[in-house]
Design a protein around this motif. Structure first.
Motif, mmCIF file in Angstrom:
data_model
loop_
_atom_site.group_PDB
_atom_site.id
_atom_site.type_symbol
_atom_site.label_atom_id
_atom_site.label_comp_id
_atom_site.label_asym_id
_atom_site.label_seq_id
_atom_site.Cartn_x
_atom_site.Cartn_y
_atom_site.Cartn_z
ATOM 1 N N SER A 63 0.772 -1.478 0.026
ATOM 2 C CA SER A 63 0.027 -0.157 0.151
ATOM 3 C C SER A 63 1.143 1.374 0.110
ATOM 4 C CB SER A 63 -0.992 0.110 1.752
ATOM 5 O OG SER A 63 0.070 0.507 1.979
ATOM 6 N N LYS A 64 -0.102 2.506 -0.250
ATOM 7 C CA LYS A 64 1.338 3.875 -0.895
ATOM 8 C C LYS A 64 1.142 4.164 1.079
ATOM 9 C CE LYS A 64 -0.068 4.432 -5.180
ATOM 10 N NZ LYS A 64 0.439 5.108 -5.873
ATOM 11 N N TRP A 65 1.596 3.468 1.934
ATOM 12 C CA TRP A 65 1.492 4.154 3.267
ATOM 13 C C TRP A 65 2.600 5.286 3.653
ATOM 14 C CZ3 TRP A 65 5.623 3.433 6.143
ATOM 15 C CH2 TRP A 65 7.047 2.373 5.647
ATOM 16 N N TYR A 66 3.598 5.387 2.617
ATOM 17 C CA TYR A 66 4.197 6.209 2.827
ATOM 18 C C TYR A 66 4.321 7.971 2.919
ATOM 19 C CZ TYR A 66 4.495 4.665 -1.544
ATOM 20 O OH TYR A 66 4.556 3.989 -2.927
ATOM 21 N N GLN A 67 2.680 7.458 1.653
ATOM 22 C CA GLN A 67 2.447 9.384 1.687
ATOM 23 C C GLN A 67 1.530 9.217 2.189
ATOM 24 O OE1 GLN A 67 1.018 8.731 -2.320
ATOM 25 N NE2 GLN A 67 2.703 8.161 -2.997
ATOM 26 N N ALA A 68 1.025 8.525 4.221
ATOM 27 C CA ALA A 68 0.269 8.840 5.216
ATOM 28 C C ALA A 68 0.700 9.827 5.745
ATOM 29 C CB ALA A 68 0.008 7.678 5.114
ATOM 30 N N ASP A 69 0.096 10.235 6.322
ATOM 31 C CA ASP A 69 0.608 11.498 7.981
ATOM 32 C C ASP A 69 1.104 10.580 9.017
ATOM 33 O OD1 ASP A 69 -1.698 9.920 8.914
ATOM 34 O OD2 ASP A 69 -2.126 11.279 9.859
ATOM 35 N N LYS A 73 1.619 5.981 10.083
ATOM 36 C CA LYS A 73 2.801 5.272 9.348
ATOM 37 C C LYS A 73 2.961 4.409 10.325
ATOM 38 C CE LYS A 73 4.720 8.871 5.953
ATOM 39 N NZ LYS A 73 5.863 9.330 6.133
ATOM 40 N N LYS A 74 3.228 5.303 12.004
ATOM 41 C CA LYS A 74 3.120 4.326 12.762
ATOM 42 C C LYS A 74 2.592 3.267 13.286
ATOM 43 C CE LYS A 74 5.761 8.038 15.647
ATOM 44 N NZ LYS A 74 4.860 9.350 17.154
ATOM 45 N N ASP A 75 1.379 3.325 13.045
ATOM 46 C CA ASP A 75 0.367 1.802 13.260
ATOM 47 C C ASP A 75 0.824 1.027 12.598
ATOM 48 O OD1 ASP A 75 -1.393 3.338 14.866
ATOM 49 O OD2 ASP A 75 -2.635 4.395 13.748
ATOM 50 N N ILE A 77 3.666 0.598 10.929
ATOM 51 C CA ILE A 77 5.358 -0.222 10.916
ATOM 52 C C ILE A 77 4.485 -1.352 12.395
ATOM 53 C CG2 ILE A 77 7.021 0.035 12.438
ATOM 54 C CD1 ILE A 77 7.197 2.692 10.722
ATOM 55 N N PHE A 78 3.538 -0.492 13.075
ATOM 56 C CA PHE A 78 3.533 -1.407 14.115
ATOM 57 C C PHE A 78 2.367 -2.604 13.314
ATOM 58 C CE2 PHE A 78 -0.559 -3.049 17.453
ATOM 59 C CZ PHE A 78 0.869 -3.654 18.404
ATOM 60 N N MET A 79 1.587 -2.639 12.847
ATOM 61 C CA MET A 79 0.992 -3.952 12.089
ATOM 62 C C MET A 79 1.745 -5.087 11.414
ATOM 63 S SD MET A 79 -2.228 -1.885 11.182
ATOM 64 C CE MET A 79 -2.862 -3.522 9.964
ATOM 65 N N LEU A 80 2.847 -4.198 11.332
ATOM 66 C CA LEU A 80 3.874 -5.269 10.040
ATOM 67 C C LEU A 80 4.441 -5.567 11.114
ATOM 68 C CD1 LEU A 80 4.852 -2.536 7.551
ATOM 69 C CD2 LEU A 80 3.798 -4.869 7.205
ATOM 70 N N MET A 81 5.780 -5.066 12.585
ATOM 71 C CA MET A 81 5.517 -5.749 13.215
ATOM 72 C C MET A 81 5.415 -7.094 13.828
ATOM 73 S SD MET A 81 7.999 -2.599 15.140
ATOM 74 C CE MET A 81 6.853 -3.162 16.544
ATOM 75 N N ARG A 82 3.895 -6.733 14.364
ATOM 76 C CA ARG A 82 2.514 -7.830 14.597
ATOM 77 C C ARG A 82 2.452 -8.685 13.775
ATOM 78 N NH1 ARG A 82 1.033 -11.446 16.061
ATOM 79 N NH2 ARG A 82 -0.482 -12.093 16.835
ATOM 80 N N SER A 83 2.896 -8.379 12.560
ATOM 81 C CA SER A 83 2.147 -9.692 11.603
ATOM 82 C C SER A 83 3.155 -10.245 11.189
ATOM 83 C CB SER A 83 1.857 -8.880 10.098
ATOM 84 O OG SER A 83 2.810 -8.207 9.753
ATOM 85 N N GLN A 84 4.896 -10.430 11.938
ATOM 86 C CA GLN A 84 5.937 -11.609 11.445
ATOM 87 C C GLN A 84 5.610 -12.610 12.146
ATOM 88 O OE1 GLN A 84 9.388 -9.184 13.020
ATOM 89 N NE2 GLN A 84 9.424 -7.854 11.529
ATOM 90 N N ARG A 85 4.575 -12.853 12.913
ATOM 91 C CA ARG A 85 3.762 -14.475 13.655
ATOM 92 C C ARG A 85 2.478 -14.429 12.846
ATOM 93 N NH1 ARG A 85 4.158 -13.833 19.481
ATOM 94 N NH2 ARG A 85 2.390 -15.825 19.094
#
Length: 118
Positions: A63-69, A73-75, A77-85
């Motif tokens: 997704s184009k998350w890097y263009q968001a506020d 972006k923090k949310d 990144i948190f979701m990406l860290m959580r979704s590693q498992r």
């Protein structure tokens, strides 16, 4: 769920033995098919849940998350860290509800059937 997986292999083996001994064959066939179908439906649901949880990180990253506020972006990144498992539905000490668990229960049923037949 734990009790279901604990007993399914033994019950299916006893029903298969009943079929081999030609005791109430039609009833035993429908009964064993019902047990196997219930086991399969549970394992398909668990496998779908597992597969869906593995798609989430790729969808987030693409997704184009890097263009968001900055808060979003923090949310992300948190979701990406959580979704590693991967998310899983556990069936007690037997493991995760998935196709390998389905095969393990079927193999256990066959092993018990061989033991009963000898």
């Amino acid at each position: 769920m734990f009790g279901h997986f604990l007993l399914t292999g033994a019950i299916c083996a006893c029903l298969e033995k009943q079929i081999l001994d030609k005791i109430n064959v039609i009833g035993a066939v429908f009964h064993v098919l019902g047990w196997i179908m219930a086991l399969f439906v549970a394992c398909v649901g668990g496998q779908d849940f597992l597969d869906a949880s593995e798609i989430i990180p790729n969808a987030l990253w693409n997704s184009k998350w890097y263009q968001a506020d900055i808060r979003l972006k923090k949310d992300v990144i948190f979701m990406l860290m959580r979704s590693q498992r991967a998310l899983q539905i556990r069936a007690g000490p037997f493991g995760v509800l998935s196709f390998p668990l389905f095969l393990a229960v079927i193999k256990t049923s066959y092993s018990i059937l061989c033991m009963l037949s000898s």
